[in-house]
Design an enzyme around this catalytic site. Structure first.
Site, PDB file in Angstrom:
ATOM      1  N   GLU A   1     -47.235 124.084   3.731  1.00 57.45           N
ATOM      2  CA  GLU A   1     -47.531 124.382   2.358  1.00 57.45           C
ATOM      3  C   GLU A   1     -49.589 124.394   2.126  1.00 57.45           C
ATOM      4  OE1 GLU A   1     -46.189 121.745  -0.715  1.00 57.45           O
ATOM      5  OE2 GLU A   1     -44.388 122.047   0.080  1.00 57.45           O
TER       6      GLU A   1
ATOM      7  N   GLU B   1     -43.649 130.223  -4.598  1.00 63.16           N
ATOM      8  CA  GLU B   1     -43.417 129.358  -5.583  1.00 63.16           C
ATOM      9  C   GLU B   1     -43.635 129.463  -7.076  1.00 63.16           C
ATOM     10  OE1 GLU B   1     -41.792 125.364  -4.364  1.00 63.16           O
ATOM     11  OE2 GLU B   1     -41.088 124.681  -5.993  1.00 63.16           O
TER      12      GLU B   1
ATOM     13  N   LYS C   1     -42.539 125.961   8.605  1.00 63.82           N
ATOM     14  CA  LYS C   1     -43.201 126.198   7.447  1.00 63.82           C
ATOM     15  C   LYS C   1     -44.461 124.810   7.008  1.00 63.82           C
ATOM     16  CE  LYS C   1     -40.938 125.859   3.496  1.00 63.82           C
ATOM     17  NZ  LYS C   1     -41.699 125.209   2.375  1.00 63.82           N
TER      18      LYS C   1
ATOM     19  N   ASP D   1     -38.984 120.334   2.998  1.00 65.62           N
ATOM     20  CA  ASP D   1     -38.533 118.397   2.867  1.00 65.62           C
ATOM     21  C   ASP D   1     -38.478 118.207   1.342  1.00 65.62           C
ATOM     22  OD1 ASP D   1     -40.534 119.729   1.112  1.00 65.62           O
ATOM     23  OD2 ASP D   1     -42.437 119.193   2.280  1.00 65.62           O
TER      24      ASP D   1
HETATM   25  O1  KIV Z   1     -38.081 121.891   0.715  1.00 64.80           O
HETATM   26  C1  KIV Z   1     -37.868 122.915   0.244  1.00 64.80           C
HETATM   27  O2  KIV Z   1     -36.825 123.265   0.535  1.00 64.80           O
HETATM   28  C2  KIV Z   1     -38.695 124.561   0.036  1.00 64.80           C
HETATM   29  C3  KIV Z   1     -38.434 124.922  -0.848  1.00 64.80           C
HETATM   30  C4  KIV Z   1     -38.409 124.518  -2.102  1.00 64.80           C
HETATM   31  C5  KIV Z   1     -39.293 126.891  -0.776  1.00 64.80           C
HETATM   32  O3  KIV Z   1     -40.331 123.682   0.142  1.00 64.80           O
END
Ligand code: KIV
Length: 254
Positions: A103, A170, A101, A34
């Site tokens: 968070e 991160e 993915k 994102d």
């Molecule tokens: O959105 C993204 O690019 C990410 C990376 C920084 C791991 O989550």
């Protein structure tokens, strides 16, 4: 790869041309992150990114990709309950992603479990979670105090237990990155998490030196001194991740 001790090289990808090039340069995983909201769309943060934006860029990446594994981000508030996470993961997988993915900490445990039960591979992202930038009070290193570090370690274990297949870490101290990596059987992918993670990821625009923000300590500009253009810079990134020379301790947090 973790079992074989082979480091995993991951980069963000947002379009077909870069995706093709990354495949040719040996990038193992391409992440339709994102961050596209910031580096491609020009937003200040990743918060305004919509599922439709990720779907669009996933389709672009899929058309260029030859061999990399493709993960796409569930954006802000796209997984605030299990039904929503299912519906949005369906859109991302139907656009061509192979894993999603998300968070967040332990509150995502039930969602991760439900998704993997229904055949959706999940990569979790902990530490500095940019979708929460406003509540974190900025882009800051996480897990520096002992209590915060042990909370992150417990969170990592809990998400593995829930069925996560991969964990992005991160901006955490390198010692914590190493500890979490050692205690999990799933691979960890670091970004500002030190050299001992099982793999590394960077935002492509950062490692090509074309981001507009000031240089970040944990990023290396692989275009610097590179005479062979972008493909060579990316191949050098892959080689540096694989041989463990990126990141070094100066590119990590104490
Ligand atoms: O959105 C993204 O690019 C990410 C990376 C920084 C791991 O989550």
């Amino acid at each position: 790869m973790k079992e074989n001790g082979e480091k995993i090289a991951m980069l963000t990808a947002y379009d077909a041309s870069f995706s093709r090039l990354f495949s040719e340069a040996g990038v193992d995983i391409q992440l339709v992150g994102d961050t596209l909201g910031m580096v491609v769309m020009g937003y200040e943060t990743t918060v305004p990114v919509a599922v439709e934006d990720i779907v669009h860029h996933t389709r672009c990446v899929i058309r260029g990709n030859q061999r990399s594994f493709i993960i796409t981000d569930l954006p802000f508030m796209a997984y605030s309950n299990i039904d929503q996470a299912m519906e949005n993961s369906k859109k991302l997988l139907q656009a061509g992603a192979q894993m999603v993915k998300l968070e967040g900490g332990r509150w995502t445990e039930d969602t991760v479990f439900a998704l993997q039960q229904r055949g959706v591979g999940v990569c979790c992202h902990i530490g500095l979670t940019p979708q929460s930038v406003h509540s974190l009070g900025g882009y800051k290193v996480q897990g520096r105090e002992a209590a915060a570090a042990s909370e992150l370690l417990e969170t990592a274990k809990c998400l593995e237990q829930a069925g996560a297949k991969l964990l992005v870490l991160e901006c955490v101290p390198h010692s914590l990155g190493a500890k979490i990596t050692e205690q999990l059987s799933i691979p960890t992918i670091g970004i500002g998490a030190g050299p001992n993670c099982d793999g590394q990821v960077l935002v492509t625009y950062d490692m090509l030196g074309i981001s507009t923000h000031p240089p970040l300590t944990f990023v290396r500009d692989f275009m610097e001194g590179c005479t062979g253009g972008i493909i060579e810079a990316v191949a050098q990134y892959v080689a540096a991740v694989k041989n463990g020379s990126f990141p070094n301790l100066k590119e990590s947090f104490a």
